[in-house]
Scaffold this active site. Sequence first.
Site, PDB file in Angstrom:
ATOM      1  N   ASP A  16      -7.145  15.235   5.429  1.00  0.00           N
ATOM      2  CA  ASP A  16      -6.056  15.080   6.415  1.00  0.00           C
ATOM      3  C   ASP A  16      -5.803  13.579   6.579  1.00  0.00           C
ATOM      4  OD1 ASP A  16      -8.010  15.663   9.491  1.00  0.00           O
ATOM      5  OD2 ASP A  16      -8.060  14.048   7.999  1.00  0.00           O
ATOM      6  N   ARG A  44       0.850  -1.198   0.000  1.00  0.00           N
ATOM      7  CA  ARG A  44       0.000   0.000   0.000  1.00  0.00           C
ATOM      8  C   ARG A  44       0.883   1.245   0.000  1.00  0.00           C
ATOM      9  NH1 ARG A  44      -5.815   0.750  -0.099  1.00  0.00           N
ATOM     10  NH2 ARG A  44      -6.014   3.009   0.151  1.00  0.00           N
ATOM     11  N   ASN A  78     -11.356  17.191  -0.970  1.00  0.00           N
ATOM     12  CA  ASN A  78     -12.232  16.041  -1.257  1.00  0.00           C
ATOM     13  C   ASN A  78     -13.683  16.489  -1.167  1.00  0.00           C
ATOM     14  OD1 ASN A  78     -12.996  13.203  -1.583  1.00  0.00           O
ATOM     15  ND2 ASN A  78     -13.586  13.260   0.575  1.00  0.00           N
ATOM     16  N   THR A  79     -14.543  15.844  -1.924  1.00  0.00           N
ATOM     17  CA  THR A  79     -15.979  16.072  -1.793  1.00  0.00           C
ATOM     18  C   THR A  79     -16.610  14.781  -1.299  1.00  0.00           C
ATOM     19  OG1 THR A  79     -18.024  16.638  -2.909  1.00  0.00           O
ATOM     20  CG2 THR A  79     -16.356  15.576  -4.266  1.00  0.00           C
ATOM     21  N   HIS A  80     -17.471  14.907  -0.269  1.00  0.00           N
ATOM     22  CA  HIS A  80     -18.087  13.743   0.358  1.00  0.00           C
ATOM     23  C   HIS A  80     -19.603  13.923   0.342  1.00  0.00           C
ATOM     24  CE1 HIS A  80     -18.460  10.303   3.015  1.00  0.00           C
ATOM     25  NE2 HIS A  80     -19.259  11.011   3.780  1.00  0.00           N
ATOM     26  N   ILE A 122      -8.107   5.722   0.255  1.00  0.00           N
ATOM     27  CA  ILE A 122      -7.547   6.583   1.296  1.00  0.00           C
ATOM     28  C   ILE A 122      -6.052   6.723   1.008  1.00  0.00           C
ATOM     29  CG2 ILE A 122      -7.189   6.847   3.783  1.00  0.00           C
ATOM     30  CD1 ILE A 122     -10.127   6.903   2.879  1.00  0.00           C
TER      31      ILE A 122
END
Length: 202
Positions: free
Chosen positions: A143, A67, A109-111, A94
């Site tokens: 973050d 990763r 980011n858009t959530h 992530i």
Amino acid sequence: KRLVVLVSGSGTNLQALLDEIEAAGADAYGAEVVAVGADRTGIAGLERAERAGLATFVCRVKDHASREEWDRALAEATAAHEPDLVVSAGFMKIVGKEFLARFGGRFVNTHPALLPSFPGAHGVRDALAYGAKVTGCTVHFVDDGVDTGPIIAQGVVDIRDEDDESALHERIKEVERSLLVEVVGRLARHGYRIEGRKVSIP
Ligand code: GRF
């Protein structure tokens, strides 16, 4: 300002950015998309990028020994395009320490939920299952947590009795696309300051 946009799916948020930049002009908008990255192939988001004549890159976790290796490869592929701002628009991975070391503080980011409610990969489904009456979308700086970074802007969307996940998500995405376009343009044109959890745009 130079934007790199990361996608994992249909790329309608990416398309909204491309359409706005096309309509307003990169100078007036304050930014242009210079490349689109993804964690997988065969997605509409990459087709949209190719149709727009943009550079694209794909970093798949399974192509890397670990990763961390993937995270480093993603950071390097992104850095190659010298972005001022990186935008995760439906990117479903992530990122790790290396990516944040290089782009933290300029990675947005858009959530599709009103953070801190319903973080994670199923924010729309979770709000619906919980019986919430309103939900929405959040544009925030990334973050080292999952959907925990400083919030820049939010939009509210009502939940209707007859909603299923896809109907609600589509309605959220209508608000989300215009919120993302507005926020990215403001960040690019006016700059911003992040102090703790507070984001200020002059
Ligand atoms: C967006 O709602 C995003 O917030 C979520 O997945 C959706 C991606 O949509 N993570 P698209 O790929 O931009 O159409």
